[in-house]
Scaffold this active site. Structure first.
Site, PDB file in Angstrom:
ATOM      1  N   LYS A  75       0.820  -1.221   0.000  1.00 52.56           N
ATOM      2  CA  LYS A  75       0.000   0.000   0.000  1.00 52.56           C
ATOM      3  C   LYS A  75       0.849   1.264   0.000  1.00 52.56           C
ATOM      4  CE  LYS A  75      -4.365  -2.009   1.368  1.00 52.56           C
ATOM      5  NZ  LYS A  75      -5.344  -2.310   2.422  1.00 52.56           N
ATOM      6  N   ARG A  95      -3.390 -10.063   5.021  1.00 50.44           N
ATOM      7  CA  ARG A  95      -3.817 -10.176   3.620  1.00 50.44           C
ATOM      8  C   ARG A  95      -2.696  -9.619   2.748  1.00 50.44           C
ATOM      9  NH1 ARG A  95      -6.097  -6.816  -0.129  1.00 50.44           N
ATOM     10  NH2 ARG A  95      -7.648  -7.680  -1.536  1.00 50.44           N
TER      11      ARG A  95
HETATM   12  C1  8Y4 Z   1      -1.102  -2.287  -4.803  1.00 53.71           C
HETATM   13  C2  8Y4 Z   1      -2.122  -3.112  -5.111  1.00 53.71           C
HETATM   14  C3  8Y4 Z   1      -1.233  -1.374  -3.778  1.00 53.71           C
HETATM   15  C4  8Y4 Z   1      -3.294  -3.064  -4.385  1.00 53.71           C
HETATM   16  C5  8Y4 Z   1      -2.419  -1.312  -3.058  1.00 53.71           C
HETATM   17  C6  8Y4 Z   1      -3.433  -2.158  -3.348  1.00 53.71           C
HETATM   18  C7  8Y4 Z   1      -8.000  -4.673   1.998  1.00 53.71           C
HETATM   19  C8  8Y4 Z   1      -9.075  -5.443   1.532  1.00 53.71           C
HETATM   20  C9  8Y4 Z   1      -8.135  -4.394  -0.134  1.00 53.71           C
HETATM   21  C10 8Y4 Z   1      -7.722  -4.678   3.401  1.00 53.71           C
HETATM   22  C11 8Y4 Z   1      -9.570  -6.199   3.645  1.00 53.71           C
HETATM   23  C12 8Y4 Z   1      -5.304  -3.056  -2.092  1.00 53.71           C
HETATM   24  C13 8Y4 Z   1     -10.140  -5.833  -0.698  1.00 53.71           C
HETATM   25  C14 8Y4 Z   1      -6.612  -2.600  -1.605  1.00 53.71           C
HETATM   26  N1  8Y4 Z   1      -7.414  -4.041   0.946  1.00 53.71           N
HETATM   27  N2  8Y4 Z   1      -9.854  -6.205   2.333  1.00 53.71           N
HETATM   28  N3  8Y4 Z   1      -9.154  -5.255   0.195  1.00 53.71           N
HETATM   29  N4  8Y4 Z   1      -8.538  -5.466   4.175  1.00 53.71           N
HETATM   30  N5  8Y4 Z   1     -10.311  -6.928   4.482  1.00 53.71           N
HETATM   31  N6  8Y4 Z   1      -4.602  -2.053  -2.638  1.00 53.71           N
HETATM   32  O1  8Y4 Z   1      -6.829  -3.996   3.918  1.00 53.71           O
HETATM   33  O2  8Y4 Z   1      -4.943  -4.192  -2.033  1.00 53.71           O
HETATM   34  S1  8Y4 Z   1      -7.879  -3.849  -1.755  1.00 53.71           S
END
Ligand code: 8Y4
Length: 274
Positions: free
Chosen positions: A221, A255
């Site tokens: 992130k 995750r």
């Molecule tokens: C690169 C790729 C950088 C993706 C950032 C991202 C969470 C989640 C996401 C979390 C739960 C993400 C669906 C965001 N984050 N579900 N989901 N908790 N429970 N961004 O922190 O991966 S998506």
């Protein structure tokens, strides 16, 4: 914790949830044989690397992302769930806030729902999860994925996220979701600045008094990019550092995208801490 007949044992070790990308190629709306086969290969490789849960999502939760229709989300996600349930022996969670997608995902064999709106996106979600005896991840978000990063502000980020999760837990339990099937998540990056994310992680132990298993999603992130000055492709080590920190401050599940590196970091941290 029992989700639709499958058990997740918490406390003895950290569980690593692998993130499965279900973005169909630009010429299809999902369900294409090659896309499904690619998802199965990715899921199997994450399980071989030590993931004990797989999170499948059909709508991007990235900042600025637009919502997709129920039919398009179903077309992307249901064929992948069916294929993966038959291919791996781990818990399958589905990242959706839409109750109709949740119902069909659970009927297709998924075990828990990852609701990034913590029951604020669809009033029918709690009853679907309750009726299906599924697990439920309640994640905090301020705003919507489209609006959440437009100058988020809090007086007390930990206090507000805590109170919001407490309310969502009450909503879930009032709708007869079993208390022991609820997981909480402060939603790192969802309507938070880098400083807010760091404060949530510094004060993570405060969430223990909600008496629910805690899931943390920091993987790749932007706050890691802000601290290290690195692009998204160079954030594995920064992510692993947050995973170790989260484990020693109460996380039960992490995750992640990079399963192998983070399973190694989690196993080593468990040996020192648990
Ligand atoms: C690169 C790729 C950088 C993706 C950032 C991202 C969470 C989640 C996401 C979390 C739960 C993400 C669906 C965001 N984050 N579900 N989901 N908790 N429970 N961004 O922190 O991966 S998506």
């Amino acid at each position: 914790m029992n989700c639709r007949g499958k058990t997740l044992t918490l406390g003895a070790r950290t569980h690593v949830m692998g993130i499965l990308n279900v973005t169909p190629d630009s010429f299809s709306d999902g369900g294409c044989y090659l896309d499904v086969q690619q998802a199965v290969v990715h899921a199997k490789s994450m399980v071989a690397e030590g993931a004990t849960l797989i999170d499948i999502g059909g709508e991007s939760s990235r900042p600025g992302a637009s919502p997709v229709s129920i039919d398009e989300e179903l077309a992307r996600v249901i064929p992948v769930i069916r294929a993966i349930v038959g291919a791996v022996d781990v818990l399958i969670s589905v990242d959706t806030y839409k109750s109709e997608v949740a119902r069909q995902a659970l009927e297709a064999g998924a075990h828990l729902i990852n609701d990034i709106t913590a029951l604020r996106g669809d009033p029918a979600m709690a009853s679907v999860v309750a009726e299906m005896e599924a697990g439920l991840i309640l994640m905090h978000i301020k705003g919507t994925p489209r609006t959440m990063q437009k100058a988020p502000q809090y007086d007390d980020v930990v206090g507000e996220v805590y109170a919001s999760l407490q309310e969502s837990i009450q909503t879930a339990e009032a709708a007869d979701v079993a208390a022991e099937r609820i997981i909480i998540d402060p939603g790192i990056g969802f309507g938070k600045t880098a400083e807010h994310n760091i404060e949530l992680l510094k004060r993570l132990t405060e969430f223990r008094s909600l008496n629910k298993p805690l899931l943390i999603g920091t993987s790749r992130k932007s706050f890691i990019g802000t601290v290290l000055g690195l692009p998204v492709t160079e954030r594995v080590e920064g992510t692993a550092a947050t995973v170790c920190w989260a484990i020693t401050h109460g996380a039960d599940i992490v995750r992640v995208h990079d399963v192998k590196a983070n399973v190694r970091a989690a196993e080593m941290t468990d040996a020192l801490y648990r």
